[in-house]
Design a protein around this motif. Structure first.
Motif, mmCIF file in Angstrom:
data_model
loop_
_atom_site.group_PDB
_atom_site.id
_atom_site.type_symbol
_atom_site.label_atom_id
_atom_site.label_comp_id
_atom_site.label_asym_id
_atom_site.label_seq_id
_atom_site.Cartn_x
_atom_site.Cartn_y
_atom_site.Cartn_z
ATOM 1 N N PHE A 117 -37.623 -12.772 11.550
ATOM 2 C CA PHE A 117 -37.890 -11.917 12.733
ATOM 3 C C PHE A 117 -38.873 -12.651 13.442
ATOM 4 C CE2 PHE A 117 -40.707 -9.171 15.047
ATOM 5 C CZ PHE A 117 -39.651 -8.526 15.695
ATOM 6 N N LEU A 118 -39.700 -13.555 13.117
ATOM 7 C CA LEU A 118 -40.667 -14.226 13.827
ATOM 8 C C LEU A 118 -39.797 -15.300 14.474
ATOM 9 C CD1 LEU A 118 -43.949 -14.496 11.825
ATOM 10 C CD2 LEU A 118 -43.584 -13.149 13.988
ATOM 11 N N GLN A 119 -39.022 -15.792 13.655
ATOM 12 C CA GLN A 119 -38.304 -17.188 14.047
ATOM 13 C C GLN A 119 -37.130 -16.774 15.525
ATOM 14 O OE1 GLN A 119 -36.186 -18.321 10.559
ATOM 15 N NE2 GLN A 119 -37.078 -20.274 10.498
ATOM 16 N N LEU A 120 -36.610 -15.261 15.132
ATOM 17 C CA LEU A 120 -35.832 -14.761 16.147
ATOM 18 C C LEU A 120 -36.573 -14.533 17.545
ATOM 19 C CD1 LEU A 120 -33.442 -12.302 14.298
ATOM 20 C CD2 LEU A 120 -32.823 -14.522 15.880
ATOM 21 N N PRO B 153 -29.124 -25.148 17.759
ATOM 22 C CA PRO B 153 -29.348 -25.145 16.532
ATOM 23 C C PRO B 153 -30.667 -25.379 16.023
ATOM 24 C CG PRO B 153 -27.540 -26.857 17.226
ATOM 25 C CD PRO B 153 -28.348 -26.232 18.493
ATOM 26 N N THR B 154 -31.854 -25.868 16.803
ATOM 27 C CA THR B 154 -33.249 -26.068 16.342
ATOM 28 C C THR B 154 -33.740 -24.630 16.310
ATOM 29 O OG1 THR B 154 -34.023 -26.479 18.591
ATOM 30 C CG2 THR B 154 -32.963 -28.473 17.485
ATOM 31 N N GLY C 5 -32.832 -17.972 7.879
ATOM 32 C CA GLY C 5 -32.278 -17.055 6.921
ATOM 33 C C GLY C 5 -30.910 -16.518 7.085
ATOM 34 N N LEU C 6 -30.250 -17.147 7.988
ATOM 35 C CA LEU C 6 -28.481 -16.856 8.362
ATOM 36 C C LEU C 6 -27.769 -18.000 8.351
ATOM 37 C CD1 LEU C 6 -29.180 -14.826 11.575
ATOM 38 C CD2 LEU C 6 -28.439 -13.857 9.317
ATOM 39 N N ALA D 241 -23.498 -18.068 12.097
ATOM 40 C CA ALA D 241 -24.075 -16.789 12.455
ATOM 41 C C ALA D 241 -25.429 -16.716 13.223
ATOM 42 C CB ALA D 241 -24.326 -15.836 11.333
ATOM 43 N N GLY D 242 -26.132 -17.640 12.595
ATOM 44 C CA GLY D 242 -27.428 -18.017 13.820
ATOM 45 C C GLY D 242 -27.300 -18.374 15.018
ATOM 46 N N MET D 243 -26.221 -19.279 15.131
ATOM 47 C CA MET D 243 -25.812 -19.795 16.650
ATOM 48 C C MET D 243 -25.078 -18.517 17.241
ATOM 49 S SD MET D 243 -26.519 -22.977 17.092
ATOM 50 C CE MET D 243 -25.055 -23.579 17.907
ATOM 51 N N ALA D 244 -24.339 -17.823 16.486
ATOM 52 C CA ALA D 244 -23.742 -16.816 17.375
ATOM 53 C C ALA D 244 -24.666 -15.640 18.077
ATOM 54 C CB ALA D 244 -22.580 -16.053 16.491
ATOM 55 N N LEU D 245 -25.604 -15.577 17.035
ATOM 56 C CA LEU D 245 -26.465 -14.378 17.380
ATOM 57 C C LEU D 245 -27.535 -14.998 18.739
ATOM 58 C CD1 LEU D 245 -28.181 -11.574 16.941
ATOM 59 C CD2 LEU D 245 -29.272 -12.910 15.182
ATOM 60 N N LEU D 246 -27.774 -16.169 18.682
ATOM 61 C CA LEU D 246 -28.629 -16.521 19.599
ATOM 62 C C LEU D 246 -27.737 -16.659 21.009
ATOM 63 C CD1 LEU D 246 -30.592 -19.627 18.168
ATOM 64 C CD2 LEU D 246 -31.126 -17.336 18.497
ATOM 65 N N VAL D 247 -26.387 -16.957 20.995
ATOM 66 C CA VAL D 247 -25.717 -16.930 22.047
ATOM 67 C C VAL D 247 -25.722 -15.615 22.731
ATOM 68 C CG1 VAL D 247 -23.244 -17.157 22.903
ATOM 69 C CG2 VAL D 247 -24.389 -18.905 21.456
ATOM 70 N N LEU D 248 -25.625 -14.442 21.871
ATOM 71 C CA LEU D 248 -25.334 -13.139 22.201
ATOM 72 C C LEU D 248 -26.986 -12.785 22.862
ATOM 73 C CD1 LEU D 248 -23.591 -11.419 19.076
ATOM 74 C CD2 LEU D 248 -22.577 -11.728 21.881
ATOM 75 N N ILE D 249 -27.917 -13.135 22.403
ATOM 76 C CA ILE D 249 -29.309 -12.960 22.922
ATOM 77 C C ILE D 249 -29.682 -13.576 24.313
ATOM 78 C CG2 ILE D 249 -32.037 -13.358 22.603
ATOM 79 C CD1 ILE D 249 -31.519 -13.092 19.552
ATOM 80 N N HIS D 250 -29.084 -15.106 24.295
ATOM 81 C CA HIS D 250 -29.007 -15.504 25.765
ATOM 82 C C HIS D 250 -28.165 -14.951 26.741
ATOM 83 C CE1 HIS D 250 -28.525 -19.298 28.301
ATOM 84 N NE2 HIS D 250 -29.449 -18.806 28.664
ATOM 85 N N ALA D 251 -26.969 -14.442 26.293
ATOM 86 C CA ALA D 251 -26.088 -13.825 27.324
ATOM 87 C C ALA D 251 -26.989 -12.460 27.629
ATOM 88 C CB ALA D 251 -24.919 -13.611 26.388
ATOM 89 N N LEU D 252 -27.429 -11.522 26.772
ATOM 90 C CA LEU D 252 -28.083 -10.443 27.207
ATOM 91 C C LEU D 252 -29.274 -10.461 28.086
ATOM 92 C CD1 LEU D 252 -28.159 -7.479 26.583
ATOM 93 C CD2 LEU D 252 -29.834 -7.782 24.823
#
Length: 206
Positions: free
Chosen positions: A2-5, A135-136, A141-142, A146-157
Motif C-alpha cells: 500500500f505504501l509503495q502504491l 517499472p521503478t 507485491g504484484l 500487473a503492477g505496470m497495468a495498475l500504475l497506468v490505470l492510476i496515471h490515466a485516472l
C-alpha cells in the motif's frame, strides 16, 4: 504494498500536474468550444495514455523507446501535429479581428476526442516515461505486468481528474475568455505555446 502504491501515486500526481502539451491542447479546446469539448479532449488524452499503457505492458513501447528511428518518426509526427494546432490557433486569432461581441466564434476544426488522442499518441516521451520510470514505481507485491497495468490505470485516472477539473475551472471564466480582444490574445498565446511545445518535442532526445 500500500505504501509503495501511495508513493507511486504521489509521483504520478506531481508529473501529471506539470504543464505540458496536453494542458495546452485542452486549454485551447475548452476556451474555443466550451467545457463539453474540453472534457472530450481530456477523454482522448486519457485514451492515449491507456493505449500507451497497453503497448508498454506487451513490450512494444520498450521497442519504440530503444529504437532511434522509430522514436524519431513518432517524435516528428507529434511535433508536426502540435505545430499544426498552434498555426491553426494563430490563424483563428487573425480571423477574430473581424468579430464583434455579438459574433459567435468559429467552431474548432476536428473532433475534440481525436485531437486529444492524437496529441498524446504521438508523444514518444510517454513511451520513455512508461518504460523507464513505471517499472521503478511498480509495487513489488504484484507480478510485473500487473503492477505496470495498475500504475497506468492510476496515471490515466489522475490525468482525467486533473485535466477535467481544469476544464471546469476554465468553464467558469469562459465569459471572460469569449470577449473578442481576450479571445484573440488567448488564441495568439496558445498558438505560440503549442508551436513552442512542438519545436521542443522535435528537438528533444530520448
Amino acid at each position: 504494498m500500500f505504501l509503495q502504491l501511495l508513493t507511486a501515486a504521489g509521483v504520478l500526481a506531481v508529473l501529471t500536474m506539470v504543464p505540458g502539451p496536453d494542458m495546452a491542447v485542452v486549454t485551447k479546446r475548452a476556451i474555443s468550444a466550451g467545457w463539453r469539448d474540453g472534457l472530450r479532449t481530456v477523454g482522448g488524452i486519457t485514451g492515449g495514455l491507456l493505449l500507451w499503457g497497453v503497448l508498454t505492458v506487451v513490450g512494444l513501447a520498450a521497442v519504440l523507446a530503444a529504437s532511434a528511428a522509430a522514436y524519431t518518426v513518432v517524435k516528428l509526427a507529434g511535433a508536426a501535429y502540435l505545430v499544426f494546432l498552434g498555426v491553426q490557433a494563430l490563424i483563428q486569432s487573425r480571423r477574430g479581428r473581424a468579430q464583434t461581441a455579438d459574433t459567435l466564434p468559429a467552431a474548432p476544426v476536428g473532433s475534440p476526442w481525436r485531437t486529444g488522442l492524437v496529441s498524446n499518441v504521438f508523444n514518444p516521451k510517454i513511451a520513455v516515461f512508461y518504460t523507464g520510470l513505471l517499472p521503478t514505481l511498480a509495487p513489488s507485491g504484484l507480478p510485473p505486468h500487473a503492477g505496470m497495468a495498475l500504475l497506468v490505470l492510476i496515471h490515466a485516472l489522475l490525468t482525467a481528474v486533473w485535466l477535467g477539473s481544469y476544464v471546469m475551472l476554465l468553464a467558469k471564466a469562459r465569459a471572460f475568455f469569449q470577449q473578442p480582444s481576450v479571445r484573440r490574445s488567448m488564441d495568439r498565446i496558445m498558438g505560440i505555446v503549442l508551436i513552442g511545445f512542438g519545436l521542443k518535442v522535435a528537438t528533444t532526445q530520448p
